[in-house]
Design an enzyme around this catalytic site. Sequence first.
Site, short mmCIF file in Angstrom:
data_model
loop_
_atom_site.label_atom_id
_atom_site.label_comp_id
_atom_site.label_asym_id
_atom_site.label_seq_id
_atom_site.Cartn_x
_atom_site.Cartn_y
_atom_site.Cartn_z
N GLY A 134 -8.35 0.38 1.37
CA GLY A 134 -8.91 1.75 0.33
C GLY A 134 -7.15 1.94 1.09
N CYS A 135 -6.61 3.11 0.14
CA CYS A 135 -5.64 3.71 0.06
C CYS A 135 -4.73 4.21 1.28
CB CYS A 135 -5.50 4.49 -1.44
SG CYS A 135 -6.78 5.19 -1.47
N PHE A 136 -5.92 5.33 1.95
CA PHE A 136 -5.29 5.93 2.87
C PHE A 136 -5.54 4.77 3.83
CE2 PHE A 136 -7.13 10.46 1.82
CZ PHE A 136 -5.81 10.70 2.09
N ALA A 137 -6.13 4.04 4.24
CA ALA A 137 -6.35 2.80 5.08
C ALA A 137 -5.07 2.14 5.13
CB ALA A 137 -7.42 2.10 5.04
#
Length: 325
Positions: A134-137
């Site tokens: 994921g992007c935030f991850a």
Amino acid sequence: MIKVGIIGGSGYTAGELLRLLVNHSQVTLDFVYSTTNAGVSISKQHVDLLGDIDISFTDIINPDVDVLFLCLGHGRSRAFLEEHTFSDNTKIIDLGNDFRLENDQNFLGRDFVYGLPELQKEKIQSAQNIANPGCFATAIQLGLLPLASSGKLTDSIHVNATTGSTGAGVMPGGTTHFSWRDNNFSSYKVFTHQHLDEINQSIQQLQNDFDTPIFFIPNRGNFSKGIYATMYTKYDGSEKEAKALYDSFYKDAKFTIVSDSEIHLKQVVNTNKCILHVSKKDGMLLITSVIDNLIKGASGQAIHNMNLMFGIEEKTGLELKASAF
């Protein structure tokens, strides 16, 4: 040439993927599947591709492509693979969240590898199927993994990260409408964001005794692209030692750079870079991480994974220029 198929071609993630793939020297685009846009020219949906791509969306699938990118949105990849069969030789890269967690990584005889190259490049190189992070991850893990690798995450971690409006997807909603988003700022899913599970999983892979809480506040910014994340936690060493730790951990990374000076979002927008900065004050280590949410946080990282899987030089198709002004 690598024959590529894309499932779910009309959203922001697929659009970014197409922009990168049409300029990738080792790729030929076989089909872009979209039931809602079948027969429609791709450049009509993704208007910046006018003159770059001359094929249309289709509802016909070639099950023998070399690599399949799933851009279906979270929770929809499993159902799609249950309904459609692909060759055992077809490599699958899922950009959703269906296969990111360890308990979900074996599905219909396919084993998925978590595709964060800075964490497990060798596993990706030999993988047949990839669960793209994921992007935030991505932004948060890259900020924390050097500390985990040395067992230095021993206290609570506080994260504040802001993403652009493209992070919410192409379908309009109450919090993405221009009149709401413009000149506005808000938080959402405070302490409960779904990316926390994969962040914890990766940290524990490097520091298996990690059991301290991560307090994550995600924010909506009034800009289109990018993630600006700050993290802080107690740290016993010096700032110089922390900087050396980060430099060492990322010394061979192709896209993750540790900056000696403070960083900002325009350094990474429209690139596959993650740029990090570390500093220490009053016993707390502050880590700042910036990425483009659609490239390093999604489509660019997926292509990086493809390059690794096919033994191509990692930067192929990803030597991109930032928007400096």
